[in-house]
Design a protein around this motif. Structure first.
Motif, mmCIF file in Angstrom:
data_model
loop_
_atom_site.group_PDB
_atom_site.id
_atom_site.type_symbol
_atom_site.label_atom_id
_atom_site.label_comp_id
_atom_site.label_asym_id
_atom_site.label_seq_id
_atom_site.Cartn_x
_atom_site.Cartn_y
_atom_site.Cartn_z
ATOM 1 N N ILE A 1 0.848 -1.199 0.000
ATOM 2 C CA ILE A 1 0.000 0.000 0.000
ATOM 3 C C ILE A 1 0.880 1.244 0.000
ATOM 4 C CG2 ILE A 1 -1.828 1.263 1.182
ATOM 5 C CD1 ILE A 1 -2.607 -1.347 2.559
ATOM 6 N N TRP A 2 0.576 2.170 -0.908
ATOM 7 C CA TRP A 2 1.150 3.519 -0.883
ATOM 8 C C TRP A 2 0.051 4.482 -0.442
ATOM 9 C CZ3 TRP A 2 4.587 4.824 -5.745
ATOM 10 C CH2 TRP A 2 5.668 3.944 -5.793
ATOM 11 N N LEU A 3 0.415 5.440 0.396
ATOM 12 C CA LEU A 3 -0.550 6.436 0.873
ATOM 13 C C LEU A 3 0.002 7.827 0.579
ATOM 14 C CD1 LEU A 3 -3.265 6.655 2.294
ATOM 15 C CD2 LEU A 3 -2.046 6.851 4.455
ATOM 16 N N LEU A 4 -0.738 8.624 -0.191
ATOM 17 C CA LEU A 4 -0.336 9.978 -0.575
ATOM 18 C C LEU A 4 -1.377 10.966 -0.092
ATOM 19 C CD1 LEU A 4 0.465 9.154 -4.331
ATOM 20 C CD2 LEU A 4 1.943 8.806 -2.358
ATOM 21 N N TRP A 5 -0.930 12.159 0.302
ATOM 22 C CA TRP A 5 -1.894 13.171 0.738
ATOM 23 C C TRP A 5 -1.326 14.575 0.548
ATOM 24 C CZ3 TRP A 5 0.719 9.956 4.155
ATOM 25 C CH2 TRP A 5 1.562 10.556 5.087
ATOM 26 N N GLU A 6 -2.247 15.557 0.563
ATOM 27 C CA GLU A 6 -1.847 16.944 0.390
ATOM 28 C C GLU A 6 -1.127 17.456 1.638
ATOM 29 O OE1 GLU A 6 -5.284 18.601 -2.696
ATOM 30 O OE2 GLU A 6 -5.194 19.327 -0.622
ATOM 31 N N LYS A 7 -0.258 18.418 1.422
ATOM 32 C CA LYS A 7 0.557 18.938 2.505
ATOM 33 C C LYS A 7 -0.279 19.641 3.566
ATOM 34 C CE LYS A 7 4.792 21.582 3.262
ATOM 35 N NZ LYS A 7 5.865 22.399 2.602
ATOM 36 N N ASN A 8 -1.374 20.265 3.137
ATOM 37 C CA ASN A 8 -2.191 21.022 4.093
ATOM 38 C C ASN A 8 -3.170 20.137 4.866
ATOM 39 O OD1 ASN A 8 -3.883 20.375 2.020
ATOM 40 N ND2 ASN A 8 -4.626 22.454 1.631
ATOM 41 N N VAL A 9 -3.108 18.820 4.646
ATOM 42 C CA VAL A 9 -3.968 17.891 5.382
ATOM 43 C C VAL A 9 -3.160 17.286 6.527
ATOM 44 C CG1 VAL A 9 -5.351 15.795 5.246
ATOM 45 C CG2 VAL A 9 -5.291 17.374 3.305
ATOM 46 N N ASN A 10 -3.721 17.328 7.717
ATOM 47 C CA ASN A 10 -3.036 16.818 8.913
ATOM 48 C C ASN A 10 -3.260 15.309 9.021
ATOM 49 O OD1 ASN A 10 -2.006 16.239 11.438
ATOM 50 N ND2 ASN A 10 -2.857 18.069 12.404
ATOM 51 N N VAL A 11 -2.289 14.535 8.537
ATOM 52 C CA VAL A 11 -2.378 13.082 8.548
ATOM 53 C C VAL A 11 -1.292 12.507 9.452
ATOM 54 C CG1 VAL A 11 -2.207 10.965 7.169
ATOM 55 C CG2 VAL A 11 -3.369 12.964 6.230
ATOM 56 N N THR A 12 -1.686 11.628 10.362
ATOM 57 C CA THR A 12 -0.751 10.963 11.259
ATOM 58 C C THR A 12 -0.876 9.454 11.098
ATOM 59 O OG1 THR A 12 -0.961 12.759 12.874
ATOM 60 C CG2 THR A 12 0.003 10.687 13.646
ATOM 61 N N ILE A 13 0.250 8.796 10.832
ATOM 62 C CA ILE A 13 0.244 7.337 10.739
ATOM 63 C C ILE A 13 0.090 6.762 12.153
ATOM 64 C CG2 ILE A 13 1.495 5.284 10.005
ATOM 65 C CD1 ILE A 13 0.744 7.053 7.700
ATOM 66 N N VAL A 14 -0.969 6.007 12.368
ATOM 67 C CA VAL A 14 -1.245 5.432 13.684
ATOM 68 C C VAL A 14 -0.664 4.018 13.802
ATOM 69 C CG1 VAL A 14 -3.059 4.731 15.302
ATOM 70 C CG2 VAL A 14 -3.335 6.813 13.925
ATOM 71 N N ARG A 15 -0.870 3.230 12.763
ATOM 72 C CA ARG A 15 -0.472 1.833 12.842
ATOM 73 C C ARG A 15 -0.432 1.246 11.439
ATOM 74 N NH1 ARG A 15 -4.022 -2.833 15.892
ATOM 75 N NH2 ARG A 15 -2.409 -4.407 16.138
ATOM 76 N N MET A 16 0.437 0.267 11.213
ATOM 77 C CA MET A 16 0.456 -0.402 9.918
ATOM 78 C C MET A 16 0.998 -1.818 10.071
ATOM 79 S SD MET A 16 3.728 1.182 7.820
ATOM 80 C CE MET A 16 3.073 2.844 7.804
ATOM 81 N N SER A 17 0.627 -2.651 9.112
ATOM 82 C CA SER A 17 1.144 -4.010 9.026
ATOM 83 C C SER A 17 1.306 -4.337 7.547
ATOM 84 C CB SER A 17 0.193 -5.003 9.697
ATOM 85 O OG SER A 17 -0.928 -5.272 8.871
ATOM 86 N N ASP A 18 1.522 -5.600 7.231
ATOM 87 C CA ASP A 18 1.655 -5.977 5.825
ATOM 88 C C ASP A 18 0.325 -5.962 5.094
ATOM 89 O OD1 ASP A 18 1.562 -9.606 6.036
ATOM 90 O OD2 ASP A 18 0.705 -8.091 7.348
ATOM 91 N N GLN A 19 -0.819 -5.757 5.821
ATOM 92 C CA GLN A 19 -2.132 -5.795 5.181
ATOM 93 C C GLN A 19 -2.942 -4.512 5.348
ATOM 94 O OE1 GLN A 19 -4.177 -9.787 5.139
ATOM 95 N NE2 GLN A 19 -2.921 -10.136 6.955
#
Length: 425
Positions: free
Chosen positions: A66-84
């Motif tokens: 999975i790739w995750l892309l977002w705009e700079k002005n959006v407040n995104v925080t990675i909380v958790r991830m796994s292989d799925q």
């Protein structure tokens, strides 16, 4: 309100960049998730610039897709991830939204860890949205064609949905889809054809990395060995040593091996098959490649007098032209030519055309293709299948069986190249 959020299983980034740009232009997503790019995430920065999305992350280090892309002005925080999956928290003013992007394993036994991991996130007080490719359906009404989905897989999926208190969102568009990657709770079928295509794409990704890190440095390796031979010969001129002489002989053998690899590499790139291997044709192959590079189309004139001046514009213009050309319906009835054709195939032979070939017949067909023949768009020629037959014959047999059963061909098999040839004055 948090803006549009998109998820797409692209099943290969190489052929999907144009559609990605159109999606971003049309929907202007604040957050965009891509699954199965089949590209190393070191290439993510280039895609972000092309799409105008400034921030990004992936779960590649967790063996995910999975790739995750977002705009700079959006407040995104990675909380958790796994292989799925990747779970993020998106903040906009006083509004907080937890979003989980999923690309689940094909085998239901491996999905059990996904259900357990996501079950732990139920206790959050924030609104929670889950979207992606679950590789499973809720019931067989979400499926048309093929064998029914595993009963155990359905039960475990529904138990997880109910345990988390989830519900389906409303949607627009088709109820079922036949894409290589489906979103949400839509149908997903991995058969022999798609399974083989998936493995070939994964193999191509690994081979590209191997070529870049090892095999592709042919010239550098040859120069190192030549320098080594010169050094060893200089030592022997001063004082003879048996070990040095042995090292010299080994180095000369290695040079010969790497020179053959260089010739093989350039021959494959040039696509020349009428010269014999070992005839020192490397210079000729390089000349062919150079001539082809000079024949590239850098400008395309249109009937109205304007022109396409960039590679992207030329690509879009060519695609539009062939789409209109190939979708044009001929006027009038086609001529009846049956009376001019002799019946050369018997009824029994005609029935055998649809008969599933044996493994021996498949192997004979592959052996009939010359090793030096040019490969298709996927880059794999008959030589690859011959060398790896012991490993991949099961997947090939399964894919061929599905073809003779009349299964729909995935786009991977029907894709081809259209080469634009520049006009010469």
């Amino acid at each position: 309100m948090i803006g549009p959020i998109l998820y797409w299983n692209v099943r290969g980034l190489g052929t999907s960049r144009g559609r990605l740009k159109k999606l971003v232009k049309e929907f202007k997503p604040k957050v965009f998730a891509l699954a199965e790019t089949f590209v190393d995430d070191s290439k993510m920065g280039r895609l972000m610039r092309q799409l105008g999305l400034e921030e990004g992350s992936s779960n590649q280090l967790n063996a995910g897709k999975i790739w995750l892309l977002w705009e700079k002005n959006v407040n995104v925080t990675i909380v958790r991830m796994s292989d799925q999956f990747i779970t993020v928290k998106v903040l906009e003013g006083d509004l907080a939204l937890s979003i989980t992007f999923v690309y689940a394993k094909c085998y239901y036994g491996l999905r059990r860890q996904l259900w357990r991991d996501l079950q732990e996130d139920v206790h959050s007080n924030d609104p929670w949205m889950i979207l992606g490719d679950f590789n499973v359906i809720k019931n067989n009404e979400e499926w048309k064609g093929g064998s029914p989905c595993s009963r155990i897989a359905l039960e475990e999926f529904n138990e997880w949905i109910n345990g988390c208190g989830l519900m389906d969102l409303n949607y627009n568009g088709n109820n079922l889809s036949w894409c290589n990657g489906q979103e949400g709770l839509e149908r997903r079928r991995e058969g022999g054809l798609e399974n083989l295509a998936f493995k070939m794409k994964r193999m191509k990704q690994v081979l590209r990395r191997w070529n870049k890190e090892i095999f592709g440095h042919v010239k550098l390796k040859i120069k190192e060995l030549e320098w080594r031979v010169e050094s060893l010969e200089a030592i022997l001129q001063g004082d003879y040593e048996a070990e040095v002489e042995q090292d010299l002989l080994v180095s000369k053998i290695e040079i010969d091996i790497w020179q053959k690899r260089e010739e093989c590499l350039t021959a494959q790139r040039a696509g020349i098959k009428w010269l014999q291997e070992g005839d020192n044709n490397t210079r000729f192959f390089h000349a062919v490649l150079k001539r082809r590079q000079q024949n590239q189309v850098t400008k395309m004139n249109k009937p109205d007098g304007t022109a396409f001046n960039t590679p992207e514009a030329i690509h879009e213009g060519a695609v539009q032209y062939f789409q209109e050309f190939l979708s044009h319906k001929a006027e009038g009835e086609p001529p009846y030519l049956s009376s001019f054709i002799d019946q050369a195939i018997t009824e029994d032979e005609n029935k055998n055309i649809y008969k599933r070939p044996s493994m021996e017949e498949i192997w004979q067909a592959i052996n009939s293709i010359p090793v030096e023949s040019s490969p298709g768009p996927d880059g794999f020629g008959s030589g690859f299948f011959k060398a790896c037959w012991a490993i991949g014959k099961g997947n090939v047999e399964e894919a061929i069986a599905e073809f003779f059963e009349g299964k729909q061909l995935p786009r991977y098999y029907t894709a081809s190249y259209v080469a634009l040839i520049p006009k010469v004055q």
